[in-house]
Design a protein around this motif. Structure first.
Motif, PDB file in Angstrom:
ATOM      1  N   PRO A   1     -51.506 -83.662  36.577  1.00 55.02           N
ATOM      2  CA  PRO A   1     -50.837 -82.424  35.884  1.00 55.02           C
ATOM      3  C   PRO A   1     -50.483 -81.700  35.749  1.00 55.02           C
ATOM      4  O   PRO A   1     -49.088 -81.704  35.189  1.00 55.02           O
ATOM      5  N   TRP A   2     -49.954 -80.806  36.542  1.00 53.35           N
ATOM      6  CA  TRP A   2     -49.154 -79.735  36.911  1.00 53.35           C
ATOM      7  C   TRP A   2     -47.775 -80.502  37.217  1.00 53.35           C
ATOM      8  O   TRP A   2     -46.869 -79.654  36.271  1.00 53.35           O
ATOM      9  N   SER A   3     -47.259 -81.356  37.810  1.00 52.78           N
ATOM     10  CA  SER A   3     -46.539 -82.327  38.602  1.00 52.78           C
ATOM     11  C   SER A   3     -45.630 -82.809  37.014  1.00 52.78           C
ATOM     12  O   SER A   3     -44.598 -82.503  36.577  1.00 52.78           O
ATOM     13  N   ALA A   4     -46.691 -83.405  36.810  1.00 58.72           N
ATOM     14  CA  ALA A   4     -46.496 -84.136  35.542  1.00 58.72           C
ATOM     15  C   ALA A   4     -45.894 -83.094  33.887  1.00 58.72           C
ATOM     16  O   ALA A   4     -44.687 -83.801  33.786  1.00 58.72           O
ATOM     17  N   ILE A   5     -46.056 -82.281  34.256  1.00 60.06           N
ATOM     18  CA  ILE A   5     -45.541 -81.404  32.597  1.00 60.06           C
ATOM     19  C   ILE A   5     -44.371 -80.285  33.232  1.00 60.06           C
ATOM     20  O   ILE A   5     -43.467 -80.435  32.623  1.00 60.06           O
ATOM     21  N   ASN A   6     -44.295 -80.243  34.505  1.00 61.34           N
ATOM     22  CA  ASN A   6     -43.140 -79.452  34.968  1.00 61.34           C
ATOM     23  C   ASN A   6     -42.372 -79.548  35.412  1.00 61.34           C
ATOM     24  O   ASN A   6     -41.244 -79.988  34.815  1.00 61.34           O
ATOM     25  N   LEU A   7     -42.051 -81.173  35.993  1.00 63.19           N
ATOM     26  CA  LEU A   7     -41.070 -82.470  35.478  1.00 63.19           C
ATOM     27  C   LEU A   7     -40.784 -82.951  34.188  1.00 63.19           C
ATOM     28  O   LEU A   7     -39.382 -82.806  33.718  1.00 63.19           O
ATOM     29  N   VAL A   8     -41.858 -83.138  32.949  1.00 63.13           N
ATOM     30  CA  VAL A   8     -40.958 -83.863  31.768  1.00 63.13           C
ATOM     31  C   VAL A   8     -40.331 -82.529  31.471  1.00 63.13           C
ATOM     32  O   VAL A   8     -39.800 -82.858  30.552  1.00 63.13           O
ATOM     33  N   ASP A   9     -41.135 -81.315  31.727  1.00 62.38           N
ATOM     34  CA  ASP A   9     -40.573 -80.130  30.868  1.00 62.38           C
ATOM     35  C   ASP A   9     -38.774 -79.700  31.569  1.00 62.38           C
ATOM     36  O   ASP A   9     -38.641 -80.135  30.682  1.00 62.38           O
ATOM     37  N   TYR A  10     -38.924 -79.749  33.084  1.00 61.68           N
ATOM     38  CA  TYR A  10     -37.491 -79.580  33.464  1.00 61.68           C
ATOM     39  C   TYR A  10     -36.388 -80.698  33.282  1.00 61.68           C
ATOM     40  O   TYR A  10     -35.201 -80.007  32.361  1.00 61.68           O
ATOM     41  N   TYR A  11     -36.731 -81.641  33.223  1.00 60.58           N
ATOM     42  CA  TYR A  11     -35.861 -83.002  32.803  1.00 60.58           C
ATOM     43  C   TYR A  11     -35.399 -83.646  31.944  1.00 60.58           C
ATOM     44  O   TYR A  11     -34.672 -83.413  31.572  1.00 60.58           O
ATOM     45  N   LEU A  12     -36.852 -83.484  31.036  1.00 63.30           N
ATOM     46  CA  LEU A  12     -36.727 -84.092  30.060  1.00 63.30           C
ATOM     47  C   LEU A  12     -37.011 -83.456  28.959  1.00 63.30           C
ATOM     48  O   LEU A  12     -36.187 -83.759  27.305  1.00 63.30           O
ATOM     49  N   VAL A  13     -37.402 -82.308  28.432  1.00 68.93           N
ATOM     50  CA  VAL A  13     -37.683 -81.273  27.255  1.00 68.93           C
ATOM     51  C   VAL A  13     -36.382 -80.280  27.394  1.00 68.93           C
ATOM     52  O   VAL A  13     -35.477 -80.230  26.622  1.00 68.93           O
ATOM     53  N   SER A  14     -36.506 -79.379  28.392  1.00 69.22           N
ATOM     54  CA  SER A  14     -35.872 -77.991  28.333  1.00 69.22           C
ATOM     55  C   SER A  14     -33.920 -79.030  29.030  1.00 69.22           C
ATOM     56  O   SER A  14     -33.324 -78.195  28.710  1.00 69.22           O
TER      57      SER A  14
END
Length: 486
Positions: free
Chosen positions: A368-381
């Protein structure tokens, strides 16, 4: 004198949790290949591959399953690595952008436990190899010596770690090539790979073991790419890290699957001892033991260095500090290794079974940590980070981010029905015949919950905002000097 030259003269890395300035950026993406290849050419990866066979898979299907898991987990791990050159930050500092300056401490505590577990289990195996080299029988001797060697490299820091990775790559290729050829010559391909049978439960276990191996690198992989020049293409950092980690781990794990397939082997009783016996003559066995020690030293140094960074990231969030001295980092490394050595001394029984459960349990809290970090960095931010705000609990990211923390909790809890642990087997896992797919549930469900929620609530900057003040800790004159490369 520039900061870089000063650091080289002293031989001790200066940076800890603070951003790496342009004047200190160096290296090539290929260095990521040698580091991660060398770190994976080691005996614990051999044990990880053997587990798939020990718990029911045929060697061929174990290798296929391990490959699928390594490819999937390696892609996630390498996406974390690609963040390093752009941000110039340790991996877990950047997670403050998702969880908040203080909120990031929740997964950080679990990261520290992970590092301690891997350091301790690796130290047990390395201690066996050192004892074989020295011809001593007391387990404590090899364990303590290995802990001291790890401290030396981790204390000096980044450059020494990469240099050790290059040495481990060369020795690993030579040693593992010899062992691979030797086992086929001694046992024959038919004995090792004949009469294949397929079992879905053990096949999924092999996938989980491969994925878990790669995913647990995620919380510290960017620590070792953050010194690359900021204009390093992300695809090159990704590719070098992915190739090095997947090729190295698959070679080691495949060898483990083959070793576990040897009829009436003593691998379960003494992993390192069996490999030494496989090597043959005493002189060659001695060389193989050295290869084992160097490979484990590489990855154990990563654990100690990453563990110290994680401890400092957690502590400085509450102390409102944006940097600490190299001396404090070295003290953290020493304390971390002291604890891991103590664990290794008292917790070496039933190593294989405990290690299997340990790896699968870690998947529950880190996917879950990896999912949040990568989704935020590449798709949200979209790679836009306010770096100064990562050190300010009153800044853009605040102290706690409910969106990330709740999504993380959902991702962890949702995996419980899918767990297959010795102490608990979830109802859905029982219905599936014991197959563990909890890591996949945690990865996909967390991303599905976090992405739409974060798109509505987050406010990323319009661009990457670099650290806005000098980051050197030398003299006032150096701090005021122009950045000739920036």
């Amino acid at each position: 004198m520039t900061t870089t030259s000063s650091t080289e003269i002293r031989g001790i890395e200066r940076r800890t949790i603070d951003p790496v300035p342009a004047s200190e950026r160096h290296g090539r993406p290929f260095n990521q290949f040698t580091l991660w290849f060398g770190a994976n050419m080691q005996v614990t990866a051999v044990v990880d591959g053997a587990l798939a066979v020990v718990f029911g898979a045929h060697a061929i299907w174990a290798i296929v399953g391990l490959l699928i898991g390594n490819l999937a987990g390696g892609a996630v791990m390498a996406l974390h690595s690609a963040q390093g050159p752009r941000l110039g930050l340790p991996q877990m500092i950047s997670s403050r952008a998702q969880f908040g300056v203080l909120g990031a401490g929740i997964p950080l505590i679990l990261v520290i436990i992970m590092y301690l577990g891997f350091a301790a289990t690796g130290t047990v195996l390395s201690g066996q190899a050192i004892n074989a080299i020295l011809h001593v029988s007391a387990p404590a001797i090899g364990i303590v010596i290995f802990g001291a060697l790890t401290f030396v490299v981790a204390a000096f820091g980044y450059r020494w770690i990469h240099a050790l990775g290059r040495i481990a790559t060369v020795l690993g290729i030579l040693g593992f090539l010899y062992l691979t050829i030797k086992i086929f010559v001694d046992e024959g391909a038919h004995t090792l790979l004949g009469n294949p049978h397929f079992d879905i439960v053990s096949f999924l276990l092999a996938i989980s073991l491969g994925a878990g191996w790669q995913l647990t690198y995620g919380p510290y992989v960017a620590d070792y790419s953050r010194y690359l020049p900021a204009d390093t293409p992300e695809r090159k950092t990704f590719g070098a890290t992915f190739a090095g980690s997947v090729i190295g781990s698959m070679w080691s794990m495949s060898l483990g699957a083959l070793i576990a397939s040897v009829p009436n082997s003593t691998f379960l009783d003494s992993q390192v001892g069996f490999i030494g016996t496989l090597a043959g003559p005493a002189a060659i066995a001695l060389i193989i033991y050295l290869v084992i020690v160097i490979g484990k030293l590489t990855v154990n140094t990563l654990n100690a260095y990453g563990g110290s960074m994680t401890i400092l990231t957690t502590a400085t969030a509450f102390l409102k500090r944006d940097r600490v001295s190299p001396a404090v980092r070295m003290i953290c490394v020493f304390c971390f290794l002291a604890v891991s050595v103590i664990i290794a001394l008292v917790a070496s029984a039933d190593f294989l079974s405990n290690f299997k459960n340990f790896v699968l349990l870690l998947l529950m809290v880190f996917t879950p940590w990896s999912a949040i970090n990568l989704v935020d960095y590449y798709l949200v931010s979209k790679e836009r980070v306010d770096i100064p705000a990562l050190y300010d609990r009153h800044g853009r990211y605040g102290s706690w981010n409910a969106t990330a923390l709740i999504s993380y909790a959902v991702g962890v809890l949702a995996q419980i029905p899918f767990l297959a642990q010795s102490l608990y087997t979830g109802p859905i896992t029982k219905a599936l015949g014991g197959a563990d797919i909890s890591w996949l549930v945690g990865l996909l469900l967390t991303a599905a919950v976090y992405y739409p929620w974060a798109k509505r609530t987050s406010s990323p900057p319009d661009r990457l905002i670099p650290f806005d003040r000098p980051t050197t800790t030398d003299t006032a004159e150096e701090a005021a000097a122009p950045d000739l490369q920036g």
